[in-house]
Design a protein around this motif. Structure first.
Motif, PDB file in Angstrom:
ATOM      1  N   PRO A 267      12.634   0.914  -3.189  1.00 53.30           N
ATOM      2  CA  PRO A 267      11.610   0.059  -3.806  1.00 53.30           C
ATOM      3  C   PRO A 267      10.762  -0.642  -2.753  1.00 53.30           C
ATOM      4  O   PRO A 267      11.287  -1.130  -1.739  1.00 53.30           O
ATOM      5  N   GLY A 268       9.457  -0.677  -2.974  1.00 59.49           N
ATOM      6  CA  GLY A 268       8.547  -1.378  -2.078  1.00 59.49           C
ATOM      7  C   GLY A 268       7.982  -0.524  -0.971  1.00 59.49           C
ATOM      8  O   GLY A 268       6.989  -0.907  -0.330  1.00 59.49           O
ATOM      9  N   TYR A 269       8.584   0.648  -0.718  1.00 66.76           N
ATOM     10  CA  TYR A 269       8.125   1.455   0.412  1.00 66.76           C
ATOM     11  C   TYR A 269       6.752   2.058   0.143  1.00 66.76           C
ATOM     12  O   TYR A 269       5.916   2.134   1.052  1.00 66.76           O
ATOM     13  N   ALA A 270       6.497   2.472  -1.084  1.00 66.21           N
ATOM     14  CA  ALA A 270       5.188   3.044  -1.427  1.00 66.21           C
ATOM     15  C   ALA A 270       4.090   2.015  -1.208  1.00 66.21           C
ATOM     16  O   ALA A 270       2.996   2.349  -0.731  1.00 66.21           O
ATOM     17  N   GLY A 271       4.369   0.752  -1.529  1.00 62.58           N
ATOM     18  CA  GLY A 271       3.382  -0.300  -1.331  1.00 62.58           C
ATOM     19  C   GLY A 271       3.097  -0.533   0.143  1.00 62.58           C
ATOM     20  O   GLY A 271       1.944  -0.761   0.536  1.00 62.58           O
ATOM     21  N   LEU A 272       4.126  -0.479   0.974  1.00 62.71           N
ATOM     22  CA  LEU A 272       3.945  -0.628   2.419  1.00 62.71           C
ATOM     23  C   LEU A 272       3.124   0.526   2.968  1.00 62.71           C
ATOM     24  O   LEU A 272       2.207   0.314   3.768  1.00 62.71           O
ATOM     25  N   ARG A 273       3.426   1.735   2.521  1.00 70.48           N
ATOM     26  CA  ARG A 273       2.666   2.894   2.983  1.00 70.48           C
ATOM     27  C   ARG A 273       1.191   2.773   2.591  1.00 70.48           C
ATOM     28  O   ARG A 273       0.298   3.049   3.398  1.00 70.48           O
ATOM     29  N   ALA A 274       0.943   2.339   1.372  1.00 69.90           N
ATOM     30  CA  ALA A 274      -0.443   2.203   0.900  1.00 69.90           C
ATOM     31  C   ALA A 274      -1.193   1.156   1.719  1.00 69.90           C
ATOM     32  O   ALA A 274      -2.353   1.358   2.099  1.00 69.90           O
ATOM     33  N   ALA A 275      -0.542   0.033   2.003  1.00 76.82           N
ATOM     34  CA  ALA A 275      -1.180  -1.026   2.793  1.00 76.82           C
ATOM     35  C   ALA A 275      -1.511  -0.528   4.196  1.00 76.82           C
ATOM     36  O   ALA A 275      -2.576  -0.836   4.740  1.00 76.82           O
ATOM     37  N   CYS A 276      -0.606   0.233   4.783  1.00 74.22           N
ATOM     38  CA  CYS A 276      -0.849   0.778   6.128  1.00 74.22           C
ATOM     39  C   CYS A 276      -2.033   1.748   6.110  1.00 74.22           C
ATOM     40  O   CYS A 276      -2.888   1.709   7.006  1.00 74.22           O
ATOM     41  N   GLU A 277      -2.097   2.600   5.105  1.00 73.37           N
ATOM     42  CA  GLU A 277      -3.206   3.548   5.001  1.00 73.37           C
ATOM     43  C   GLU A 277      -4.540   2.829   4.829  1.00 73.37           C
ATOM     44  O   GLU A 277      -5.543   3.196   5.438  1.00 73.37           O
ATOM     45  N   GLU A 278      -4.542   1.776   4.026  1.00 74.74           N
ATOM     46  CA  GLU A 278      -5.775   1.037   3.752  1.00 74.74           C
ATOM     47  C   GLU A 278      -6.272   0.261   4.964  1.00 74.74           C
ATOM     48  O   GLU A 278      -7.473   0.040   5.125  1.00 74.74           O
ATOM     49  N   THR A 279      -5.367  -0.160   5.837  1.00 69.84           N
ATOM     50  CA  THR A 279      -5.744  -0.998   6.981  1.00 69.84           C
ATOM     51  C   THR A 279      -5.776  -0.237   8.308  1.00 69.84           C
ATOM     52  O   THR A 279      -6.028  -0.829   9.359  1.00 69.84           O
ATOM     53  N   GLY A 280      -5.511   1.059   8.274  1.00 73.51           N
ATOM     54  CA  GLY A 280      -5.545   1.846   9.506  1.00 73.51           C
ATOM     55  C   GLY A 280      -4.348   1.610  10.405  1.00 73.51           C
ATOM     56  O   GLY A 280      -4.425   1.817  11.620  1.00 73.51           O
ATOM     57  N   VAL A 281      -3.229   1.192   9.820  1.00 75.31           N
ATOM     58  CA  VAL A 281      -1.998   0.962  10.574  1.00 75.31           C
ATOM     59  C   VAL A 281      -1.095   2.186  10.432  1.00 75.31           C
ATOM     60  O   VAL A 281      -0.917   2.707   9.326  1.00 75.31           O
ATOM     61  N   GLU A 282      -0.538   2.650  11.533  1.00 79.19           N
ATOM     62  CA  GLU A 282       0.379   3.791  11.461  1.00 79.19           C
ATOM     63  C   GLU A 282       1.748   3.329  10.972  1.00 79.19           C
ATOM     64  O   GLU A 282       2.300   2.351  11.481  1.00 79.19           O
ATOM     65  N   LEU A 283       2.271   4.017   9.978  1.00 74.13           N
ATOM     66  CA  LEU A 283       3.624   3.765   9.502  1.00 74.13           C
ATOM     67  C   LEU A 283       4.526   4.827  10.125  1.00 74.13           C
ATOM     68  O   LEU A 283       4.511   5.987   9.719  1.00 74.13           O
ATOM     69  N   MET A 284       5.262   4.429  11.136  1.00 77.03           N
ATOM     70  CA  MET A 284       6.127   5.363  11.857  1.00 77.03           C
ATOM     71  C   MET A 284       7.525   5.339  11.267  1.00 77.03           C
ATOM     72  O   MET A 284       8.138   4.290  11.149  1.00 77.03           O
ATOM     73  N   GLU A 285       8.016   6.516  10.883  1.00 81.62           N
ATOM     74  CA  GLU A 285       9.387   6.647  10.399  1.00 81.62           C
ATOM     75  C   GLU A 285      10.227   7.236  11.522  1.00 81.62           C
ATOM     76  O   GLU A 285       9.876   8.261  12.098  1.00 81.62           O
ATOM     77  N   ALA A 286      11.321   6.585  11.835  1.00 78.68           N
ATOM     78  CA  ALA A 286      12.151   7.020  12.958  1.00 78.68           C
ATOM     79  C   ALA A 286      13.616   7.043  12.570  1.00 78.68           C
ATOM     80  O   ALA A 286      14.088   6.153  11.858  1.00 78.68           O
TER      81      ALA A 286
END
Length: 314
Positions: A267-286
């Motif tokens: 829960p909440g991960y889709a929202g974080l991904r969307a915010a990163c895409e909208e603001t030009g922030v890379e969401l790195m999964e490691a």
């Protein structure tokens, strides 16, 4: 000037990033009972650890950071020939001796590199800069990410060092464990009594999880949540708010102690991904390092970003 990056294996970065920037890894040896794992961020070794399903046994693991002589060997055999300057970033010196090891190794490296380069026909001096990220696991990523960006921009070493110090001082690393008993046993082994047996047992019985934060080398709880999924939602929603408020480095790293496909289902991960895409922030999964899984527990989440100093409210 040819500039490169070296990190210790407990810094959680994606394989794609490591390969793209040709990052050198200082390994950590992990011993669980009679088994030995080489924590060097190789996917096959990470998977071997996960497949062994060591579970509660791994809290008793012994971890041995890359020793001084091995750091010297890595540099003198390879890095002093491949580069003219290497930035070596480690997890916080308050939680691991690796930073001390690298600093000690640097004296011999800087003393002996000239002969090595001369024999190989490599002209000019060599520099190495050791940077304490003042964080752990995913929390180390902002400084490393920024180092790679500045190196690509061919910024001078002095400017890079100054910037990385600033980022390290403003990096936040959050941890959400699944198994409180494992966490309690592990930190007790390290001489830390911040989680008592009573608290761990009550938390396990009531499914209460602590949200832990590392900031400027200090680690401690900043909140409590009921249930792992709810904790993930709280953490990701908080990170989403910070992304929209503005970050110092355009990256958020999320590491997971297991199959990364689990992240998308939380829960909440889709929202974080969307915010990163909208603001030009890379969401790195490691993938979480073996060392991370030993210390925080398998199935745990860690998350890191850099932002102006603020009060975390959970």
């Amino acid at each position: 000037m040819r500039m490169g990056l070296a990190i210790d294996a407990s810094c959680d970065l994606s394989q794609e990033f490591l390969q793209k920037h040709n990052v050198a890894i200082m390994p950590i040896t992990v011993k669980v009972d009679r088994e030995t794992f080489m924590d060097d961020r190789r996917p096959e070794e990470l998977q071997r650890f996960i497949d062994r399903r060591l579970g509660s046994r791994s809290h008793s693991a012994e971890t041995e950071p890359c020793p001084v002589d091995e750091v010297q060997k890595l540099f003198l055999d390879k890095l002093v020939l491949d580069y003219d300057c290497v930035f070596c970033l480690t997890i916080t010196a308050t939680r691991s001796p690796i930073n001390e090891h690298v600093n000690r190794a640097s004296f011999a490296i800087l003393k002996n590199y000239r002969q090595v380069r001369e024999q190989a026909g490599v002209p000019g001096p060599f520099m190495m800069r050791v940077v304490d990220t003042r964080n752990v696991f995913a929390g180390t990523v902002p400084a490393i990410y920024e180092a790679a960006r500045l190196i690509a921009a061919d910024e001078p070493p002095a400017a890079i060092r100054e910037r990385l110090t600033h980022i390290a001082n403003n990096s936040y690393g959050y941890m959400l464990p699944r198994d409180l008993i494992h966490l309690r046993n592990r930190i007790k082994k390290r001489g830390d009594r911040s989680v008592s047996l009573f608290s761990a047992m009550v938390g396990t019985a009531l499914d209460i999880k602590p949200l832990l934060r590392c900031f400027r080398g200090e680690t401690g709880p900043v909140g409590k949540v009921r249930g792992f999924d709810h904790g993930a939602e709280v953490l990701f929603d908080y990170a989403t708010q910070r992304v929209r408020a503005g970050l110092l480095v355009p990256v958020v790293c999320v590491s997971y102690g297991g199959d990364l496909a689990v992240l998308a289902k939380l829960p909440g991960y889709a929202g974080l991904r969307a915010a990163c895409e909208e603001t030009g922030v890379e969401l790195m999964e490691a993938p979480m390092s073996i060392t991370g899984m030993v210390n925080v527990g398998e199935g745990a989440v860690t998350l890191g970003f850099a932002a102006e100093e603020h009060v975390a409210e959970f």
